[in-house]
Write an enzyme that holds these catalytic residues in place. Sequence first.
Site, PDB file in Angstrom:
ATOM      1  N   CYS A   2       0.837  -1.205   0.000  1.00 12.65           N
ATOM      2  CA  CYS A   2       0.000   0.000   0.000  1.00 12.65           C
ATOM      3  C   CYS A   2       0.871   1.253   0.000  1.00 12.65           C
ATOM      4  CB  CYS A   2      -0.889   0.024   1.240  1.00 12.65           C
ATOM      5  SG  CYS A   2      -1.898  -1.451   1.439  1.00 12.65           S
ATOM      6  N   TRP A  93      -3.487  -2.151  -1.531  1.00  7.58           N
ATOM      7  CA  TRP A  93      -3.182  -3.437  -2.132  1.00  7.58           C
ATOM      8  C   TRP A  93      -3.888  -4.473  -1.272  1.00  7.58           C
ATOM      9  CZ3 TRP A  93      -0.325  -7.993  -1.009  1.00  7.58           C
ATOM     10  CH2 TRP A  93       0.097  -8.739  -2.117  1.00  7.58           C
ATOM     11  N   ASN A 120      -0.617   0.991   6.231  1.00  6.27           N
ATOM     12  CA  ASN A 120       0.172   0.067   5.429  1.00  6.27           C
ATOM     13  C   ASN A 120       0.642  -1.039   6.359  1.00  6.27           C
ATOM     14  OD1 ASN A 120       1.780  -1.225   3.602  1.00  6.27           O
ATOM     15  ND2 ASN A 120       3.285   0.404   3.369  1.00  6.27           N
ATOM     16  N   GLU A 557      16.052 -16.051 -12.526  1.00  6.64           N
ATOM     17  CA  GLU A 557      15.689 -14.627 -12.595  1.00  6.64           C
ATOM     18  C   GLU A 557      14.947 -14.314 -13.886  1.00  6.64           C
ATOM     19  OE1 GLU A 557      15.402 -10.507 -11.758  1.00  6.64           O
ATOM     20  OE2 GLU A 557      15.457 -12.354 -10.582  1.00  6.64           O
ATOM     21  N   GLU A 564       6.355 -12.490 -13.834  1.00  2.00           N
ATOM     22  CA  GLU A 564       5.888 -11.273 -13.166  1.00  2.00           C
ATOM     23  C   GLU A 564       5.080 -10.366 -14.080  1.00  2.00           C
ATOM     24  OE1 GLU A 564       8.738  -9.507  -9.767  1.00  2.00           O
ATOM     25  OE2 GLU A 564       9.760  -9.855 -11.658  1.00  2.00           O
ATOM     26  N   LYS A 679       5.814  -3.475  -5.353  1.00  2.00           N
ATOM     27  CA  LYS A 679       7.261  -3.259  -5.420  1.00  2.00           C
ATOM     28  C   LYS A 679       7.938  -3.567  -4.094  1.00  2.00           C
ATOM     29  CE  LYS A 679      11.144  -1.837  -7.219  1.00  2.00           C
ATOM     30  NZ  LYS A 679      11.819  -2.716  -8.179  1.00  2.00           N
TER      31      LYS A 679
END
Length: 684
Positions: A2, A93, A120, A557, A564, A679
């Site tokens: 958030c 979120w 948050n 990765e 993603e 993120k």
Amino acid sequence: MCGIFAYLNYRVPRTRKEIFETLVKGLQRLEYRGYDSAGVAVDGPNSNEKNSSICLVKKRGKVKALDEELYKQDSMDLEAELDTHFGIAHTRWATHGVPSAVNSHPHRSDKNNEFVVIHNGIITNYKELKKYLQTKGYEFESETDTEVIPKLIKYVFDNWKSEYVSFSSLVERVIQQLEGAFALVFKSIHYPGEAIATRRGSPLLIGVRSKFDLSTEEIPITYNNSNFKHENNENDANRKQRLNSLTCLYSVGDLKAVEYYFASDASAIIEHTNKVIYLEDDDIAAVAEGKLSIHRMNRLAGDDPSRAIQTLQMEMQQIMKGNFKAFMQKEIFEQPESVVNTMRGRVCFENNTVILGGLKDHLKEIKRCRRLIVIGCGTSFHAAVATRQILEELTELPVMVELASDFLDRNTPVFRDDVCFFISQSGETADTLMALRYCKDRGALTVGVTNTVGSSICRETSCGIHINAGPEIGVASTKAYTSQFVAFVMFGLMMSEDRISLQKRRLEIISSLQALPGQIKAVLALDSKIKELADELYKQRSLLVMGRGFNYATCLEGALKIKEITYMHSEGILAGELKHGPLALIDKHMPVIMIIVRDACYTKCQNALQQVIARQGCPIIICSEDDPECMKNAYKTIEIPHTVDCLQGILSVIPLQLMSFHLAVLRGYDVDCPRNLAKSVTVE
């Protein structure tokens, strides 16, 4: 996760429209963190000190939808000028409850909006608190854990025994009942023009802006152990005397005009001011009458007695897209500069020496340790896997690489002669922070590897390496990965400086580091070729990425990047495990990317390639330049410059970063804000 943003203008006249614009712009700067709904709370029409009201506007979807909703508020005079005002804003979120307007923040105490809060984190004991409050007659309208907080502060306020209670005292009483992680900002009709912010386990900082000098560069911490005894008798006169004490930060101008910005991330503040204060866990920051004070309930041994104003080392252009379509694309193309910034002032190519200033004072202790434990999540974990082999070679120590969540679940044995590294781009990753505290409690030396100065991991570790990659806005990490990679290689070089047997190897690596930025540019020049490959692959449902040795982490990765942002199923496979199950997936319809470069595993990777071809596979091979063997057997090749084996993973991951970007664009997805992801993961 958030995003929190709040703005308080004290004796700085702003129209309601300007306040809306500031709040919305703050939320837009936080959009990269991932969210599904947004909301704001501002003073209602005709609000004043004697008759205050709060207007809530909440909307599911993007900040743009909220912005449009704000201008539909007919009761609001947008040109009305407000001398002093406090507004709060939030991007949610979803963790508890589906994305919806009623579940979005700010949450309120009652239908009169007496107290509102943005949050948050996660309150782990919210069910018990909710049940208790329901027995007291409080009605809940959302499915969230957050709603217990404004209801609880209303309950404390309603049941306070004296006539007056300060806003900060209410918040202190409330957070004592909360378990879990939180960053909170409170607003109330009972305390117009006042703001309270506090945190535990989630990041929160305060920006300060004034045309005039500020009263201090450091805010002394006050302790409120006895506050509840005295608060009953506190009156307005005593309160004003406390506000004028030396424990506050304020503007020394005639009007005391000052502006405060509260945010979960510096990127929302930098366009307004570069002067910030980072709150520590259990700090309670209060702004009243334009004065900022910071309180704590208990004094602990080793507590810093003050919070210093710090200057953000960030520029506005760093958080702008420039001429690129997306932040992720910009960050991929910034890697020639970001790896140079990671090495700058640390690697001396003339003398072939490496000095990491953040570790210098602890180097002897690190060299005496029994093992290195490297802990991270997601991309940071992959950076640890990528460098484990070279760290073992250069340090001659056993190196454990751990996923933070699994490390905690196992109650892993940790000893006082271990050195534990904690990798996190944001420095706020919840699982990594929990692992840090676990290791710290067991006496291990803790080392942070982060990209964010002032983050929780920076502050809580004994020493560390700042990777200096610059702000990373895209949710899918790119330049932070390569800078973390370089940082660990530099650590290995510093540890091996006095090993005569390793000098030839060290010189080879240092020489390759010097050539690395130019080689990255050469790989980026392959962008158009990689886009052509993406044109062939974007309609596929699955994609396998294979390699081994130093390039196994590249496979993990690369597959993560594809998952993603393209939402394709993608799997990183160790080529040595091909016969133990994954080979069953191979046929002429399954796209396969293989990484085969000229290193110690070259022959073994060629064997894996033959197995794929024998099953009618059509491999796309990332290989070294001028490798006729690979070109002969590949469906398509991506030829990259050759470098020393331990750095080849940096060059081989960039084509996969570009591939994931182009696949996502072709599939019509938002590259910078993939669904369901954030993120900075600040909850477990």
